[in-house]
Motif scaffolding. Structure first.
Motif, PDB file in Angstrom:
ATOM      1  N   ASP A  94      -2.452  -3.526   4.573  1.00 46.25           N
ATOM      2  CA  ASP A  94      -1.342  -2.997   5.369  1.00 46.25           C
ATOM      3  C   ASP A  94      -0.639  -4.131   6.117  1.00 46.25           C
ATOM      4  N   ALA A 112       1.345  -6.447   3.764  1.00 44.66           N
ATOM      5  CA  ALA A 112       2.613  -5.865   3.326  1.00 44.66           C
ATOM      6  C   ALA A 112       3.663  -5.937   4.430  1.00 44.66           C
ATOM      7  N   SER A 128       4.695  -9.711   4.931  1.00 47.08           N
ATOM      8  CA  SER A 128       5.053 -10.399   3.675  1.00 47.08           C
ATOM      9  C   SER A 128       4.153 -11.591   3.381  1.00 47.08           C
TER      10      SER A 128
END
Length: 294
Positions: A150, A153, A156
């Motif tokens: 998580d 993401a 990045s």
């Protein structure tokens, strides 16, 4: 009473121009929220920004959220907020000539507490967060129940990168202080922490001793000692008729300290320096061409 943008506009804590502006006095710093660590480097960056503002330079809006007690909390822009305060103390002409208020352009942040933490990790473009500071941010997100995937993401980055920095964030203070002092890279410290856990500090201290013996002030790939097995160390002790001692004695600098050193009784010689572990003492002796006579 719940605070809101409408209430702030009605009470004249805020006003609309091209964008929303809030009085400087109504902008607050939330204790414990900012990830940046205080120190000389941070202070120098705030001072440079202060001089920019005093000289008439422009700066981006602060990102804020509503403060229930009134005013707003800073989400992103802590350095700018501090620099504005310093600039005002030095007489910078930031006050509106009509009402003598200092109006600061702001952008309202939308999101929860985890989103706010993610924001300060990803937004520090002009002065990036240190790896230690990012690690603290990742730890905070983990505390909100986010997985490494998580977090990766959201910022990045790869999940491996996140795992490495989480290991650094959870490492003991001796490991983290070596990173802050520039004795080891955050990447190497993180890998060492993941592999050795509680013993990471001792391992890094051994590696730093190796680096220092090679004339280097920090651990690098070129200074990291090749892995030596315990059987190889034992073979050396037997063949060299050496004995490992633990205790206190004057070190190479003449200061009495605790540690480990080797002695060669038949030769009447011993290591002048102290080491943090017996392995470090044996490895140093193995690297030396010959024992140093006392």
């Amino acid at each position: 009473m719940t605070n809101s943008i409408r209430k702030m506009l009605e009470s004249k804590e805020a006003k609309r121009a091209d964008a929303v502006q809030v009085r400087y006095e109504s902008i607050h710093i939330e204790p414990g929220f900012n990830l940046r660590q205080s120190g000389e480097e941070l202070d120098e960056s705030i001072e440079a920004l202060t001089q920019h503002i005093v000289g008439g330079g422009k700066f981006p809006p602060l990102e804020v959220r509503i403060r229930a007690e009134g005013g707003v909390w800073v989400v992103d822009g802590h350095r700018r907020h501090a620099a504005i305060g310093r600039a005002l103390e030095r007489g910078a002409p930031l006050r509106n000539p009509k009402d003598q208020q200092v109006w600061i352009h702001v952008v309202y942040f939308e999101g929860n507490d985890a989103d706010r933490t993610a924001r300060i990790i990803t937004s520090a473009a002009n002065k990036p967060l240190t790896q230690i500071e990012v690690a603290e941010g990742y730890k905070r997100l983990r505390g909100f129940g986010w997985s490494a995937a998580d977090i990766a993401a959201k910022v990045s980055k790869t999940a491996e990168h996140v795992q490495q920095l989480l290991a650094l964030g959870n490492a003991n203070s001796d490991v983290r202080s070596m990173v802050v002092a520039g004795k080891v890279s955050a990447t190497h410290a993180a890998k060492t922490a993941r592999k050795h856990g509680e013993q990471a500090g001792a391992v890094l201290k051994e590696e730093l001793q190796v680096a220092n013996a090679k004339g280097k002030s920090r651990i690098t790939a070129s200074t990291t000692a090749p892995k030596v097995s315990d059987s190889t160390r034992l073979d050396y002790l037997i063949s060299a008729a050496a004995v490992v001692h633990q205790g206190s004695k004057p070190d190479a600098a003449g200061t009495t300290a605790n540690g480990y050193w080797l002695e060669w009784p038949a030769a009447g010689t011993q290591q002048p320096e102290l080491h943090t572990t017996p392995r470090a003492a044996i490895d140093a002796a193995m690297r030396a061409s010959e024992p140093t006579t006392v």
